[in-house]
Enzyme design. Structure first.
Site, PDB file in Angstrom:
ATOM      1  N   GLU A 287       0.826  -1.205   0.000  1.00 31.56           N
ATOM      2  CA  GLU A 287       0.000   0.000   0.000  1.00 31.56           C
ATOM      3  C   GLU A 287       0.865   1.263   0.000  1.00 31.56           C
ATOM      4  O   GLU A 287       0.450   2.309  -0.480  1.00 31.56           O
ATOM      5  CB  GLU A 287      -0.953  -0.008   1.210  1.00 31.56           C
ATOM      6  CG  GLU A 287      -2.133   0.924   1.013  1.00 31.56           C
ATOM      7  CD  GLU A 287      -3.297   0.649   1.955  1.00 31.56           C
ATOM      8  OE1 GLU A 287      -3.620  -0.518   2.200  1.00 31.56           O
ATOM      9  OE2 GLU A 287      -3.879   1.621   2.437  1.00 31.56           O
ATOM     10  N   HIS A 308       7.387 -26.688   0.210  1.00 29.14           N
ATOM     11  CA  HIS A 308       6.600 -27.734  -0.455  1.00 29.14           C
ATOM     12  C   HIS A 308       5.429 -27.117  -1.205  1.00 29.14           C
ATOM     13  O   HIS A 308       4.416 -27.759  -1.434  1.00 29.14           O
ATOM     14  CB  HIS A 308       6.114 -28.748   0.588  1.00 29.14           C
ATOM     15  CG  HIS A 308       7.263 -29.323   1.363  1.00 29.14           C
ATOM     16  ND1 HIS A 308       7.880 -30.492   1.005  1.00 29.14           N
ATOM     17  CD2 HIS A 308       7.939 -28.840   2.438  1.00 29.14           C
ATOM     18  CE1 HIS A 308       8.884 -30.724   1.850  1.00 29.14           C
ATOM     19  NE2 HIS A 308       8.935 -29.732   2.726  1.00 29.14           N
ATOM     20  N   LYS A 420     -13.262   2.386  -3.372  1.00 32.22           N
ATOM     21  CA  LYS A 420     -14.247   2.783  -2.346  1.00 32.22           C
ATOM     22  C   LYS A 420     -15.312   3.658  -2.970  1.00 32.22           C
ATOM     23  O   LYS A 420     -16.498   3.519  -2.682  1.00 32.22           O
ATOM     24  CB  LYS A 420     -13.553   3.589  -1.243  1.00 32.22           C
ATOM     25  CG  LYS A 420     -12.771   2.770  -0.244  1.00 32.22           C
ATOM     26  CD  LYS A 420     -12.367   3.680   0.904  1.00 32.22           C
ATOM     27  CE  LYS A 420     -11.174   3.148   1.639  1.00 32.22           C
ATOM     28  NZ  LYS A 420     -10.525   4.152   2.478  1.00 32.22           N
TER      29      LYS A 420
HETATM   30  O1  PA5 Z   1      -2.619   1.633   5.791  1.00 27.28           O
HETATM   31  C1  PA5 Z   1      -3.625   2.261   5.558  1.00 27.28           C
HETATM   32  O2  PA5 Z   1      -3.660   3.501   5.532  1.00 27.28           O
HETATM   33  C2  PA5 Z   1      -4.911   1.534   5.323  1.00 27.28           C
HETATM   34  O3  PA5 Z   1      -4.712   0.168   5.231  1.00 27.28           O
HETATM   35  C3  PA5 Z   1      -5.869   1.795   6.451  1.00 27.28           C
HETATM   36  O4  PA5 Z   1      -5.318   1.358   7.649  1.00 27.28           O
HETATM   37  C4  PA5 Z   1      -7.198   1.095   6.206  1.00 27.28           C
HETATM   38  O5  PA5 Z   1      -7.717   1.486   4.965  1.00 27.28           O
HETATM   39  C5  PA5 Z   1      -8.174   1.437   7.282  1.00 27.28           C
HETATM   40  O6  PA5 Z   1      -8.316   2.816   7.376  1.00 27.28           O
HETATM   41  P1  PA5 Z   1      -8.801   3.479   8.702  1.00 27.28           P
HETATM   42  O7  PA5 Z   1      -7.779   3.222   9.725  1.00 27.28           O
HETATM   43  O8  PA5 Z   1      -8.937   4.929   8.369  1.00 27.28           O
HETATM   44  O9  PA5 Z   1     -10.112   2.846   9.030  1.00 27.28           O
END
Ligand code: PA5
Length: 452
Positions: A287, A308, A420
């Site tokens: 990410e 394996h 989203k």
């Molecule tokens: O690393 C990130 O920014 C994302 O994975 C968020 O943690 C995830 O989308 C959840 O977001 P939030 O903490 O705002 O609910």
């Protein structure tokens, strides 16, 4: 202490597929520039994960909230969060919980997680708990995440039917100021803990979002933070190539990606108790780095199990992978194999299971090297709070450095937002900010589904 061995990325070991040490070292200027840029972000307060680890106020807030919970008749803490807001605590639960001996009990509260909105899974979880004796802990930095908010409405309704004051069974861990759940908490007197504004989900393993559940599980969160601080300070006081795994690892991953077409990075953990660490690391890596058409793809594996499974592919499939092994000097427990009397297994007699595991890893390293495939190895002394603090910090800093080398912003996630927005549209949300997606959806909806 974390040891980093990169012998098998060198040309002397894997011939033309490797780098000369001098080639790696000649990358120093770029690394120093990356470090400088991150230092500026730290100084300006834009990026907070460097300093949140020394936030004493946060630790005392966590303890105060936890003590309130311990003083009640609570049996379960049910943590609901997505991505970076839950993976850190799940990683620590597995790693540190696994190392805990039977005698070192937690405070009698079972901590469980929802990191998805699979209705059946949630239903089963709810069936297994006594809702009256459960505190639901919603962890969401933005306080707005669709999956978390949806679960909140479901849990709120269940609680309203089950208890006198549903608020007593809730705690929200969110950004201090913004977002729906935070406003709701403030307006309705629900217990809260803060996540600093300048720490995003995947860098939040050293914030209350992870450390509150970790404390409830009975882990020494101060020791965890000391590990992170010690790693941060040790690393920042050294030259980038002065026995400094963060920068060497970032340089190696970058160079193999940029100059040798190694598009896949495999964090290969040789411990069942680092399985969740590898999921946490994958999310942090993917990410943070996967944007603007760059980044290796992280594909975690667990040894010896996956020897394996994927190993055949890694050995003889496309020459597109770099493997990073993670292993332990001390596995925390051991067995000695007694194979006396079985001639064909003489070589196993008296060996510890941990010796077999590490020799399997070394065997894979050697075979990869003979096949001219690069790998490096990270060795941790053992799993405890301190070493997990070091490891977490090392990975966060290495990913941030990689972001700078790849010339992308490792602290945002624009690609995740798009999906989203379409989901909002499909569920009928009306919002001017969705006009572009609305047009795009219209175009794609004009294409008929291809059913067979
Ligand atoms: O690393 C990130 O920014 C994302 O994975 C968020 O943690 C995830 O989308 C959840 O977001 P939030 O903490 O705002 O609910």
């Amino acid at each position: 202490m974390i040891e980093f061995n990169f012998k098998y990325v060198l040309e002397s070991a894997i011939e033309e597929n490797g780098f000369e040490e001098s080639e790696i070292k000649s990358f120093e200027r770029e690394l120093v520039a990356a470090r400088r840029s991150l230092n500026e972000l730290r100084r300006s307060g834009e990026v907070g994960f460097y300093d949140e680890i020394s936030n004493i106020g946060m630790v005392s807030d966590i303890k105060t909230s936890a003590e309130k919970l311990f003083s009640k008749d609570i049996k379960t803490l049910y943590v609901l969060g997505m991505g970076g807001s839950s993976l850190g605590a799940i990683f620590l639960k597995e790693a540190l919980g696994g190392m805990r001996s039977g005698a070192e009990k937690n405070r009698g509260i079972n901590v469980i997680f929802s990191e998805n909105i699979d209705p059946l899974y949630i239903k089963k979880n709810i069936e297994c708990i006594d809702i009256k004796k459960t505190v639901f802990c919603f962890v969401t930095k933005s306080a707005d995440t669709i999956e978390v908010v949806a679960q909140f409405f479901i849990i709120k309704e269940l609680l309203e039917k089950a208890v006198k004051n549903y608020r007593d069974n809730l705690i929200f861990i969110t950004d201090r100021q913004s977002g729906f759940l935070r406003r709701y908490a403030d307006e309705n007197g629900i217990a809260v803990l803060d996540i600093a504004k300048n720490v995003g989900g995947r860098y939040s393993i050293t914030t209350a979002g992870t450390l509150f559940p970790a404390y409830i599980m009975g882990f020494d969160i101060e020791k965890f933070l000391r590990g992170a601080i010690s790693y941060r300070d040790g690393m920042l006081n050294k030259g980038v190539f002065e026995n400094n795994p963060v920068y060497t690892m970032a340089a190696v991953i970058y160079l193999f990606y940029a100059k040798k077409n190694r598009n896949i990075f495999v964090p290969f953990v040789y411990s069942d108790y680092l399985r969740e660490f590898s999921r946490w690391f994958r999310q942090l890596f993917a990410e943070s780095l996967g944007k603007d058409l760059v980044s290796p793809t992280p594909v975690p594996a667990v040894g010896a199990t996956d020897q394996h499974s994927q190993l055949q592919l890694y050995m003889q499939g496309p020459q597109d992978k770099l493997i990073g092994f993670f292993c332990l000097k001390d596995t925390g427990s051991d067995f000695t194999v007694n194979s006396s009397g079985f001639k064909e297994f003489d070589y196993l007699n008296g060996k510890r299971l941990s010796d077999i595991l590490i020799n399997e890893l070394k065997g894979v390293e050697l075979a990869l090297a003979i096949n001219k495939r690069p790998s490096f190895r990270i060795t941790l002394d053992k799993i405890d709070e301190f070493s997990m603090g070091e490891l977490s910090f090392m990975c966060m800093e290495a990913v941030a450095v990689l972001g700078k080398l790849l010339k992308i912003n490792p602290f945002d996630q624009p690609g995740v937002e798009k999906g989203k927005k379409f989901a909002y549209l499909l569920m009928g949300r009306k919002d001017d900010s969705l006009s572009k997606e609305s047009e795009e959806l219209k175009r794609l909806n004009e294409i008929p589904d291809m059913h067979y």
